[in-house]
Design an enzyme around this catalytic site. Sequence first.
Site, mmCIF file in Angstrom:
data_model
loop_
_atom_site.group_PDB
_atom_site.id
_atom_site.type_symbol
_atom_site.label_atom_id
_atom_site.label_comp_id
_atom_site.label_asym_id
_atom_site.label_seq_id
_atom_site.Cartn_x
_atom_site.Cartn_y
_atom_site.Cartn_z
ATOM 1 N N LYS A 1 -4.257 57.928 -5.158
ATOM 2 C CA LYS A 1 -3.515 58.143 -6.414
ATOM 3 C C LYS A 1 -4.485 58.160 -7.590
ATOM 4 O O LYS A 1 -5.638 57.720 -7.462
ATOM 5 C CB LYS A 1 -2.474 57.033 -6.591
ATOM 6 N N TYR B 1 -21.707 48.867 -35.306
ATOM 7 C CA TYR B 1 -20.509 48.615 -36.112
ATOM 8 C C TYR B 1 -20.294 47.130 -36.358
ATOM 9 O O TYR B 1 -20.504 46.306 -35.461
ATOM 10 C CB TYR B 1 -19.275 49.162 -35.397
ATOM 11 N N ARG C 1 9.086 45.432 -8.374
ATOM 12 C CA ARG C 1 8.512 46.544 -9.113
ATOM 13 C C ARG C 1 9.177 47.840 -8.681
ATOM 14 O O ARG C 1 9.764 48.543 -9.484
ATOM 15 C CB ARG C 1 6.992 46.578 -8.893
ATOM 16 N N MET D 1 -17.671 54.773 -29.682
ATOM 17 C CA MET D 1 -16.935 55.747 -28.871
ATOM 18 C C MET D 1 -17.850 56.525 -27.934
ATOM 19 O O MET D 1 -17.533 56.744 -26.765
ATOM 20 C CB MET D 1 -16.169 56.724 -29.771
HETATM 21 C C1 LIG Z 1 -2.197 51.305 -5.383
HETATM 22 C C2 LIG Z 1 -1.381 50.943 -4.196
HETATM 23 C C3 LIG Z 1 -1.991 50.687 -2.959
HETATM 24 C C4 LIG Z 1 -3.481 50.560 -2.806
HETATM 25 O O1 LIG Z 1 -3.857 49.300 -3.305
HETATM 26 P P1 LIG Z 1 -5.365 48.796 -3.289
HETATM 27 O O2 LIG Z 1 -5.266 47.407 -3.829
HETATM 28 O O3 LIG Z 1 -6.110 49.697 -4.209
HETATM 29 O O4 LIG Z 1 -5.865 48.852 -1.902
HETATM 30 C C5 LIG Z 1 -1.177 50.514 -1.851
HETATM 31 N N1 LIG Z 1 0.175 50.531 -1.970
HETATM 32 C C6 LIG Z 1 0.802 50.725 -3.158
HETATM 33 C C7 LIG Z 1 2.279 50.723 -3.207
HETATM 34 C C8 LIG Z 1 0.050 50.923 -4.313
HETATM 35 O O5 LIG Z 1 0.673 51.114 -5.486
#
Ligand SMILES: *Cc1c(COP(=O)(O)O)cnc(C)c1O
Length: 357
Positions: free
Chosen positions: A33, A252, A132, A300
Amino acid sequence: MARASLTIDLAAIRANWRALDAMTECETGAVVKADAYGLGADQVGPTLLKVGVRNFFVALAEEGAALRAAIGPGPRIFVFSGLMPEDVGLVRAAALVPLLNTPAQLLEAKRVSAKFDAPLTVGFQLDSGMNRLGFEADELADALAPSDALSGLEVTLVMSHLACADEPDHMMNAAQASAFSAIAAHPVLNSTPKSLAATGGVLLGPAYHFDMTRPGIGLYGGLPFADARPVVTLEAPILQIRDVAAGEIVGYGAAYEAASPRRIATLPVGYADGLARRLSAGFAGRLDGMTLPSAGRVSMDLVTLDVTGCATAREGAMVTLLGADQTIDDLADSAGAIGYEVLTSLGSRYARRYRDA
Ligand SMILES: *Cc1c(COP(=O)(O)O)cnc(C)c1O
């Protein structure tokens, strides 16, 4: 002048996947992802395919469609966010597998399969305590009660997610594993493959592995997989060097004041490139084995480092900001962040190089 460069080690990603795969008796998927945690799903997907990954996970249907273009037909691409009405076209065109989260998503999936007069492959995401995403136990029982509850659907995976897997002693872990087992034991889903573990869950041991694991961060060299091979190297050239007298300030807010004469180097990377402004004390570059502490605030597009006494620090020299000496988790610690956040913040201005040796 050379640009800052981000080198991504595809062989290390494959080695990390193999190492995580070897820790279980079950199937090992891969989470790609957010463009493979910012490292480029178009490169990471095919490299994982090469090492045997047949089950990929993304957050959004758009990510799934882009991944499908990179890896071709065959491997499964699961979508954590499930099935939103506007995703239907992509889900069909790219043969994605939505992980249904709500009764409404289940209805939508059935509507889609009826409309196209072809079975739709789906999975179920269950809530085992994180609150969640996913069906609650009673919602699932209600949804599966009708005899035609799953007509037109082919259910290939039942999954849930651990809230505290990076803390092995946390009592949530065992509580979620047993809640998941109980919900997933529903007679209608009993023989469907189950998945609970991300990277942290793989490390928790066999009670968490079920039929498939879903590591993400461990593939990319981050904690909680402490034995991971580092995957990213970030280097930036020195743009300018100047001598600063005692009492002069740098950057800065005049946040840094030289206590003694110093040599200060300026490098063309900043918070727009993922070096968080909160990085200050503790953040350093490395050049020829020397540690070059940051001096002044991250801006930046620029950072300033103290290169006093570093003989090889000259304009054009490449300073390492991320690598084996300073990992994504080291940088995260200095910024009050986590390795995941460092990786996904790296931004698009680097010259990206993929190494595969
Ligand atoms: C992001 C995610 C993972 C992977 O998690 P990691 O901690 O990066 O291994 C697996 N399952 C779900 C539902 C996630 O959102």
